[in-house]
Design a protein around this motif. Sequence first.
Motif, short mmCIF file in Angstrom:
data_model
loop_
_atom_site.label_atom_id
_atom_site.label_comp_id
_atom_site.label_asym_id
_atom_site.label_seq_id
_atom_site.Cartn_x
_atom_site.Cartn_y
_atom_site.Cartn_z
N THR A 240 53.82 22.71 47.68
CA THR A 240 53.44 23.97 48.32
C THR A 240 54.33 25.11 47.82
O THR A 240 53.88 26.21 47.59
CB THR A 240 53.61 23.85 49.85
OG1 THR A 240 52.97 22.66 50.28
CG2 THR A 240 53.01 25.03 50.57
N THR A 241 55.60 24.80 47.65
CA THR A 241 56.57 25.83 47.27
C THR A 241 56.96 25.71 45.80
O THR A 241 57.04 26.70 45.08
CB THR A 241 57.85 25.69 48.12
OG1 THR A 241 57.47 25.41 49.45
CG2 THR A 241 58.67 26.95 48.07
N ASN A 242 57.22 24.47 45.37
CA ASN A 242 57.64 24.23 43.99
C ASN A 242 56.89 23.05 43.41
O ASN A 242 56.55 22.11 44.13
CB ASN A 242 59.14 23.89 43.95
CG ASN A 242 60.00 25.04 44.39
OD1 ASN A 242 59.99 26.11 43.79
ND2 ASN A 242 60.76 24.85 45.46
N GLY B 295 59.34 23.65 51.63
CA GLY B 295 59.45 25.08 51.90
C GLY B 295 58.65 25.49 53.12
O GLY B 295 59.12 26.29 53.93
N GLU C 155 67.59 33.44 51.73
CA GLU C 155 67.42 32.15 51.08
C GLU C 155 68.65 31.77 50.24
O GLU C 155 69.13 30.65 50.30
CB GLU C 155 66.16 32.10 50.20
CG GLU C 155 65.98 30.69 49.65
CD GLU C 155 64.77 30.47 48.75
OE1 GLU C 155 64.18 31.45 48.29
OE2 GLU C 155 64.46 29.29 48.48
N LYS D 73 71.40 30.75 52.63
CA LYS D 73 71.08 29.44 53.20
C LYS D 73 71.45 28.32 52.22
O LYS D 73 72.07 27.32 52.60
CB LYS D 73 69.58 29.40 53.50
CG LYS D 73 69.02 28.03 53.78
CD LYS D 73 67.51 28.03 53.83
CE LYS D 73 66.89 27.90 52.44
NZ LYS D 73 65.42 27.68 52.49
N SER E 39 74.59 25.24 52.45
CA SER E 39 74.49 23.78 52.41
C SER E 39 75.75 23.18 51.81
O SER E 39 76.00 22.00 51.96
CB SER E 39 73.28 23.37 51.55
OG SER E 39 72.09 23.66 52.23
N GLY F 77 62.52 16.73 49.77
CA GLY F 77 62.25 18.15 50.02
C GLY F 77 63.55 18.93 50.01
O GLY F 77 64.58 18.48 50.54
N GLY F 78 63.50 20.11 49.41
CA GLY F 78 64.71 20.92 49.22
C GLY F 78 65.45 21.22 50.52
O GLY F 78 66.68 21.25 50.56
N ALA F 79 64.69 21.42 51.62
CA ALA F 79 65.33 21.83 52.87
C ALA F 79 66.18 20.72 53.49
O ALA F 79 67.01 20.98 54.35
CB ALA F 79 64.28 22.34 53.86
N ARG G 132 68.50 19.36 52.09
CA ARG G 132 69.89 19.52 51.64
C ARG G 132 70.74 20.22 52.69
O ARG G 132 71.95 20.31 52.57
CB ARG G 132 69.92 20.37 50.36
CG ARG G 132 69.25 19.70 49.22
CD ARG G 132 70.21 19.73 48.03
NE ARG G 132 69.51 19.43 46.82
CZ ARG G 132 69.07 20.35 45.99
NH1 ARG G 132 69.31 21.62 46.25
NH2 ARG G 132 68.43 20.00 44.93
P1 ADP Z 1 57.75 21.94 48.59
O1 ADP Z 1 57.72 20.46 48.72
O2 ADP Z 1 57.27 22.67 49.81
O3 ADP Z 1 57.10 22.45 47.35
P2 ADP Z 1 60.65 21.88 48.01
O4 ADP Z 1 60.86 20.46 48.29
O5 ADP Z 1 60.87 22.36 46.62
O6 ADP Z 1 59.25 22.42 48.51
O7 ADP Z 1 61.60 22.69 49.03
C1 ADP Z 1 61.68 24.07 48.98
C2 ADP Z 1 62.58 24.53 50.11
O8 ADP Z 1 63.87 23.96 49.98
C3 ADP Z 1 62.77 26.04 50.09
O9 ADP Z 1 62.68 26.55 51.41
C4 ADP Z 1 64.19 26.19 49.57
O10 ADP Z 1 64.81 27.38 50.01
C5 ADP Z 1 64.84 24.96 50.16
N1 ADP Z 1 66.10 24.58 49.49
C6 ADP Z 1 66.31 24.36 48.17
N2 ADP Z 1 67.59 24.04 47.93
C7 ADP Z 1 68.23 24.06 49.13
C8 ADP Z 1 69.59 23.83 49.56
N3 ADP Z 1 70.56 23.52 48.68
N4 ADP Z 1 69.87 23.94 50.88
C9 ADP Z 1 68.91 24.26 51.78
N5 ADP Z 1 67.62 24.50 51.45
C10 ADP Z 1 67.28 24.41 50.14
#
Ligand code: ADP
Length: 456
Positions: A18-20, A181, A247, A250, A254, A321-323, A325
């Motif tokens: 959805t985001t990346n 995201g 962002e 944030k 982490s 998922g990035g969040a 972290r």
């Molecule tokens: P998706 O699966 O929705 O495409 P991702 O797994 O790539 O998305 O996650 C994207 C989200 O992770 C974004 O909100 C981004 O700001 C967040 N993100 C990326 N790195 C970090 C971090 N080091 N700490 C906290 N949030 C993070």
Amino acid sequence: MSSNDVSGGIVVGIDLGTTNSSIGVTMNGQPVLIPIEGQPLLPSVVGLAPDGSLLVGRAARNQGVLYPERTIRSVKRRMGEDVRLPLGERQHTPVEVSAIILRQLKLAAETYLGQPVARAVITVPAYFSDAQRTATREAGEVAGFVVERVLHEPTAAALCYAGEGPGAATERKVLVYDLGGGTFDVSILRQQGEVTEVLASHGDTHLGGDDFDQVLARWLQQRFEAQHGVSLREDRRALARLSRLAEETKIQLSRDSYVRAIAEDLGEQDGRPLHLDVEVDRHGYEELIRPLVERTKDSVQLALREAGLLARQLDEVILVGGATRTPLVGELLQGLLGRAPRLDVDPDQAVALGATLHAARLAGLPVQQILVDVTPFSFGTAYFGVLDGRPSTHCYKQIVPRNSPLPIRQTEVFFTMQDGQRRVQVEVYQGEHPDTRQNIPLGHFLVEGLDPEAPE
Ligand code: ADP
Ligand code: MG
């Protein structure tokens, strides 16, 4: 392997997020993500530049905050719907927009590998309906791929952690917690040998890291407005800058326990530029996002109940998922499930790497497990707090959690016990126990010359 042989040839793994989004390939038996403009992740954003040219990824994302009408974000949410999405003067179906993103990934892979790439494994969330899956497959075909398989994201992520060798055939129950995201989902899988089954899947399609950005951006805005007595509510450009800054802040939080958030010329008063310059500490930030993270707990419990499992029956908890972290996410989940989640494979790359592993198997390539260097233990320090209901100097604060990929840098803030205290002895332990006496002491050092006047 001939380069124009479509039926044989390379099979790539794709996480269409959805985001990346990202694309991986197996090289020398090792799955790797292909860099796109130097980064493993491509923002899933499509835009139309002022000169009418199509933008994909970072460029589209950058202009998107200022020109939302010429930008399409989060198209994944619309997959399977019969709609036309406006992009400036143009109109696109969700399938077409996803195909634009997929074509960009394909191009990056072909450029990197120096040969055509056609066969692909593409991942979708476990909760995707048939229409959503079909739309994803179609988008792949429009982009010029032969879509070999549409794979569940949690299944792909779990593949990264699936063991090989003698123990691999035994049944494992895995919980995959995916906070991206803009979406959250938790799935419970049963893995045995090559077969993975999704036992339960729950979530919230409108909860993710973007919400963390929003609460932090609002907080920064309030700080600025309170400090200068100026409202930013009508200032689209300033609000867009604040959400970008939130962002960045944030992500830095982490890792660091304090971050200075600065935005020059954010507003003005009587022709005088006004700046934002505030310090954000991790604890304060965690209080802002805690209600959001807490909201994920119900889904975890629901999924467990539906799978007919107790937390202690899980063999593995995986963060995706990035969040995830965000340290608070792992902490709350550990509190809920009583076990430390795995985070050795980069959480925002796990889905694509798993899809790539699956792709390699389809292509008949021998693959190794994903190799990462991790700490097998947690490391931390002693502090004065409450242990078993009594004040104690033997409280253990874990700073580097076990299974963290190396190298790592983590910071944590502690306060001195007495007013005017100028020295502090720092003890370093290895272990998992809340009582430092049950952990292994690694050493200690003295920090001197503390400023007794320093504000808290
Ligand atoms: P998706 O699966 O929705 O495409 P991702 O797994 O790539 O998305 O996650 C994207 C989200 O992770 C974004 O909100 C981004 O700001 C967040 N993100 C990326 N790195 C970090 C971090 N080091 N700490 C906290 N949030 C993070
Ligand atoms: Mg994802």
